[in-house]
Design an enzyme around this catalytic site. Structure first.
Site, mmCIF file in Angstrom:
data_model
loop_
_atom_site.group_PDB
_atom_site.id
_atom_site.type_symbol
_atom_site.label_atom_id
_atom_site.label_comp_id
_atom_site.label_asym_id
_atom_site.label_seq_id
_atom_site.Cartn_x
_atom_site.Cartn_y
_atom_site.Cartn_z
ATOM 1 N N TYR A 162 0.850 -1.205 0.000
ATOM 2 C CA TYR A 162 0.000 0.000 0.000
ATOM 3 C C TYR A 162 0.875 1.241 0.000
ATOM 4 O O TYR A 162 0.756 2.115 -0.873
ATOM 5 C CB TYR A 162 -0.933 -0.005 1.220
ATOM 6 C CG TYR A 162 -1.582 1.318 1.494
ATOM 7 C CD1 TYR A 162 -1.056 2.194 2.461
ATOM 8 C CD2 TYR A 162 -2.701 1.725 0.801
ATOM 9 C CE1 TYR A 162 -1.638 3.423 2.708
ATOM 10 C CE2 TYR A 162 -3.306 2.959 1.053
ATOM 11 C CZ TYR A 162 -2.761 3.797 2.005
ATOM 12 O OH TYR A 162 -3.333 5.018 2.241
ATOM 13 N N LYS A 198 1.466 4.138 -2.841
ATOM 14 C CA LYS A 198 1.062 5.530 -2.544
ATOM 15 C C LYS A 198 2.217 6.479 -2.871
ATOM 16 O O LYS A 198 2.015 7.612 -3.287
ATOM 17 C CB LYS A 198 0.638 5.672 -1.075
ATOM 18 C CG LYS A 198 -0.683 5.022 -0.713
ATOM 19 C CD LYS A 198 -1.869 5.603 -1.454
ATOM 20 C CE LYS A 198 -2.338 6.915 -0.880
ATOM 21 N NZ LYS A 198 -3.614 7.384 -1.540
HETATM 22 N N1 LIG Z 1 -8.022 5.898 6.162
HETATM 23 C C1 LIG Z 1 -6.885 6.475 6.509
HETATM 24 O O1 LIG Z 1 -6.476 6.457 7.685
HETATM 25 C C2 LIG Z 1 -6.054 7.162 5.468
HETATM 26 C C3 LIG Z 1 -6.424 7.124 4.122
HETATM 27 N N2 LIG Z 1 -5.660 7.794 3.205
HETATM 28 C C4 LIG Z 1 -6.070 7.829 1.793
HETATM 29 O O2 LIG Z 1 -7.369 8.414 1.751
HETATM 30 C C5 LIG Z 1 -8.080 7.918 0.619
HETATM 31 C C6 LIG Z 1 -9.459 7.466 1.038
HETATM 32 O O3 LIG Z 1 -9.305 6.485 2.014
HETATM 33 P P1 LIG Z 1 -10.610 5.801 2.654
HETATM 34 O O4 LIG Z 1 -11.767 6.704 2.484
HETATM 35 O O5 LIG Z 1 -10.220 5.363 4.011
HETATM 36 O O6 LIG Z 1 -10.776 4.516 1.718
HETATM 37 P P2 LIG Z 1 -12.111 3.765 1.266
HETATM 38 O O7 LIG Z 1 -11.693 2.383 0.901
HETATM 39 O O8 LIG Z 1 -13.174 3.950 2.292
HETATM 40 O O9 LIG Z 1 -12.561 4.558 -0.059
HETATM 41 C C7 LIG Z 1 -11.901 4.376 -1.275
HETATM 42 C C8 LIG Z 1 -12.958 4.323 -2.366
HETATM 43 O O10 LIG Z 1 -12.307 4.158 -3.642
HETATM 44 C C9 LIG Z 1 -12.948 3.074 -4.317
HETATM 45 N N3 LIG Z 1 -12.081 2.406 -5.290
HETATM 46 C C10 LIG Z 1 -11.120 1.490 -5.046
HETATM 47 N N4 LIG Z 1 -10.583 1.074 -6.201
HETATM 48 C C11 LIG Z 1 -11.234 1.712 -7.213
HETATM 49 C C12 LIG Z 1 -11.147 1.685 -8.639
HETATM 50 N N5 LIG Z 1 -10.277 0.890 -9.265
HETATM 51 N N6 LIG Z 1 -11.971 2.484 -9.341
HETATM 52 C C13 LIG Z 1 -12.866 3.288 -8.724
HETATM 53 N N7 LIG Z 1 -13.012 3.362 -7.372
HETATM 54 C C14 LIG Z 1 -12.195 2.580 -6.627
HETATM 55 C C15 LIG Z 1 -13.312 2.122 -3.182
HETATM 56 O O11 LIG Z 1 -14.228 1.121 -3.607
HETATM 57 P P3 LIG Z 1 -14.120 -0.307 -2.853
HETATM 58 O O12 LIG Z 1 -14.590 -0.058 -1.438
HETATM 59 O O13 LIG Z 1 -14.992 -1.204 -3.622
HETATM 60 O O14 LIG Z 1 -12.665 -0.709 -2.904
HETATM 61 C C16 LIG Z 1 -13.889 3.117 -2.176
HETATM 62 O O15 LIG Z 1 -15.214 3.431 -2.463
HETATM 63 C C17 LIG Z 1 -7.218 6.804 0.036
HETATM 64 O O16 LIG Z 1 -6.523 7.305 -1.096
HETATM 65 C C18 LIG Z 1 -6.213 6.487 1.141
HETATM 66 O O17 LIG Z 1 -4.988 6.029 0.600
HETATM 67 C C19 LIG Z 1 -4.539 8.502 3.572
HETATM 68 C C20 LIG Z 1 -4.139 8.550 4.876
HETATM 69 C C21 LIG Z 1 -4.848 7.868 5.923
HETATM 70 C C1 LIG Z 2 -2.666 -2.364 16.617
HETATM 71 C C2 LIG Z 2 -4.113 -2.362 16.204
HETATM 72 C C3 LIG Z 2 -4.696 -3.660 15.759
HETATM 73 C C4 LIG Z 2 -4.826 -1.236 16.259
HETATM 74 C C5 LIG Z 2 -6.242 -1.119 15.730
HETATM 75 C C6 LIG Z 2 -6.331 0.139 14.912
HETATM 76 C C7 LIG Z 2 -5.612 0.013 13.550
HETATM 77 C C8 LIG Z 2 -6.438 -0.853 12.620
HETATM 78 C C9 LIG Z 2 -5.400 1.433 12.998
HETATM 79 C C10 LIG Z 2 -4.459 2.237 13.911
HETATM 80 C C11 LIG Z 2 -3.645 3.186 13.013
HETATM 81 C C12 LIG Z 2 -4.394 3.101 11.678
HETATM 82 C C13 LIG Z 2 -3.726 3.597 10.436
HETATM 83 C C14 LIG Z 2 -4.120 3.077 9.214
HETATM 84 C C15 LIG Z 2 -5.074 1.905 9.091
HETATM 85 C C16 LIG Z 2 -5.730 1.499 10.425
HETATM 86 C C17 LIG Z 2 -4.777 1.610 11.597
HETATM 87 C C18 LIG Z 2 -3.579 0.695 11.396
HETATM 88 C C19 LIG Z 2 -3.475 3.528 7.930
HETATM 89 C C20 LIG Z 2 -2.426 2.489 7.557
HETATM 90 C C21 LIG Z 2 -4.526 3.654 6.777
HETATM 91 C C22 LIG Z 2 -3.928 4.140 5.476
HETATM 92 C C23 LIG Z 2 -2.890 5.190 5.596
HETATM 93 O O1 LIG Z 2 -2.632 5.888 4.624
HETATM 94 C C24 LIG Z 2 -2.092 5.351 6.835
HETATM 95 C C25 LIG Z 2 -2.857 4.958 8.090
HETATM 96 C C26 LIG Z 2 -1.948 5.011 9.320
HETATM 97 C C27 LIG Z 2 -2.773 4.738 10.590
#
Ligand SMILES: NC(=O)C1=CN([C@@H]2O[C@H](COP(=O)(O)OP(=O)(O)OC[C@H]3O[C@@H](n4cnc5c(N)ncnc54)[C@H](OP(=O)(O)O)[C@@H]3O)[C@@H](O)[C@H]2O)C=CC1
Ligand SMILES: CC(C)=CCC[C@@H](C)[C@H]1CC[C@H]2C3=C(CC[C@]12C)[C@@]1(C)CCC(=O)C[C@@H]1CC3
Length: 348
Positions: free
Chosen positions: A146, A150
């Site tokens: 991942y 990214k």
């Molecule tokens: N969550 C976090 O803590 C963090 C997230 N990010 C970034 O933020 C962004 C959003 O994350 P988040 O909202 O948590 O993710 P989600 O998985 O909730 O949302 C991503 C969306 O993109 C869709 N998607 C995936 N692949 C495709 C494709 N090929 N074509 C069209 N749509 C697609 C997914 O569909 P489907 O569910 O079917 O896969 C989903 O609806 C991501 O780019 C992630 O890398 C950055 C830092 C931290």
């Molecule tokens: C150790 C454990 C099982 C904790 C439970 C919470 C975790 C699932 C989250 C704690 C920090 C989160 C995190 C992300 C995903 C969910 C956690 C690991 C990311 C890897 C999601 C995508 C990103 O771009 C970075 C995030 C960093 C923090």
């Protein structure tokens, strides 16, 4: 759709790629509230709205993207496969090859601004980062596919910035996004607690990390879109967007758990022991994958995130776009806990 675009004004028309996701849905809601005309392009339609035009498709398919981008001024690209999918081919296809398709489609459709949702994790290699700036180098040894993709994604978008041809790009690096409807932090944490895996604090519990409330992440994206123009400091640059309130990882976890009536972890396990156990488990599961697929709760990446310092400076975003969080961490935790009645521990 053309009528809606005209009604909103050309500059406030946008498409959210990944708009059905956790961050994407919050993005759509706030954009609508600000008077934007909003298209959603996603591989799934996960909500109904008569204010949004949905385009269903795979972002790797440029021809599928084009109808969703025509006539819009700004594209927010926040799609990605879920980090937990750990599927190298999928990550490369969507985050690398797919992002190149997004850039080509934006150029062909005449989109002026592309705002990418990147991740602060692009500089994280599993060792401490304290108040890290955007000048830190990309991780040379990303811990997982991942993160690896990214990095490639962000490089593609930032290098596509082309002011001479009126195409401006920027990347927003949130960290640890949480909030209502989050599918991968609170639900996984609660699942681990319910299965008795949340009794141990990995390390000494003093490692500060950034957790960023989803509405602050959206605020940062919209600010970036509004400040991105020819000659702006945002062009071709990345910006950390956090809550600007680093908190000990296990304090945050404990506040979410106790807020949902679960016991917080209280014993300590040395970080190195937890990390090598997770590494061993990941290797074992990789060997077993042809026979059975088992999802590990404690992956090496998650253990590294749980046991090291990783918080980032958002001074650059404050200076360049006037960013400051709109929801404090205390308020954000309260709202998040309140939004998960179904995850609360059932009292006997
Ligand atoms: N969550 C976090 O803590 C963090 C997230 N990010 C970034 O933020 C962004 C959003 O994350 P988040 O909202 O948590 O993710 P989600 O998985 O909730 O949302 C991503 C969306 O993109 C869709 N998607 C995936 N692949 C495709 C494709 N090929 N074509 C069209 N749509 C697609 C997914 O569909 P489907 O569910 O079917 O896969 C989903 O609806 C991501 O780019 C992630 O890398 C950055 C830092 C931290
Ligand atoms: C150790 C454990 C099982 C904790 C439970 C919470 C975790 C699932 C989250 C704690 C920090 C989160 C995190 C992300 C995903 C969910 C956690 C690991 C990311 C890897 C999601 C995508 C990103 O771009 C970075 C995030 C960093 C923090």
């Amino acid at each position: 759709m053309a009528t809606r675009l005209r009604a909103a004004g050309a500059g406030r028309s946008c498409t959210v790629i990944g708009g059905s996701g956790f961050l994407g849905q919050h993005m759509v809601e706030q954009l609508l509230a600000k008077g934007y005309s909003v298209n959603v392009f996603d591989i799934h339609k996960r909500f109904e709205s008569d204010q949004v035009t949905f385009f269903l498709g795979d972002l790797c398919d440029k021809e599928a993207l084009l109808p969703a981008l025509r006539g819009v001024a700004v594209v927010f690209h926040c799609a990605s496969p879920a980090p937990a999918s750990d599927n190298r081919e999928l990550f490369y296809r969507v985050n690398f090859t797919g992002t190149k398709a997004v850039i080509e489609a934006c150029r062909e459709a005449g989109v002026q601004k592309l705002v990418l949702t990147s991740s602060a994790s692009v500089v994280f290699e599993g060792t401490d980062i304290k108040n890290g700036s955007e000048d830190l180098p990309y991780a040379q040894k990303p811990i997982d596919y991942y993160t690896e993709t990214k990095i490639l994604q962000e490089k593609e978008v930032l290098s596509a910035n082309d002011p001479d041809n009126n195409f401006f790009t920027t990347a927003i690096r949130p960290h640890g996004i949480f909030g209502p409807r989050d599918p991968q932090l609170v639900p996984i944490l609660v699942q681990a607690a319910r299965s008795g895996k949340m009794k141990f604090i990995i390390g000494d519990g003093k490692n500060l990390v950034d957790f960023t409330y989803v509405e602050n992440v959206v605020h940062g994206h919209i600010l970036a879109a509004e400040k991105l123009h020819k000659g702006s400091a945002l062009c071709g640059k990345a910006f950390h967007i956090t809550n600007d309130e680093p908190i000990p990882f296990w304090t945050f976890m404990s506040r979410i758990l106790t807020g949902l009536d679960y016991d917080p972890p209280k014993y300590h396990i040395p970080y190195w022991l937890a990390y090598y156990l997770a590494l061993l488990l990941s290797l074992l599961l990789a060997l077993l994958r042809p026979l059975v697929t088992i999802k590990a709760t404690f992956t090496p990446m998650r253990v590294a995130l749980a046991g090291t310092f990783h918080y980032y400076s958002c001074e650059r975003a404050k200076r360049a776009m006037g960013y400051s969080p709109v929801v404090s961490l205390d308020e954000a935790i309260a709202r998040t806990v309140q939004s998960y009645p179904g995850l609360r521990r059932a009292r006997a």
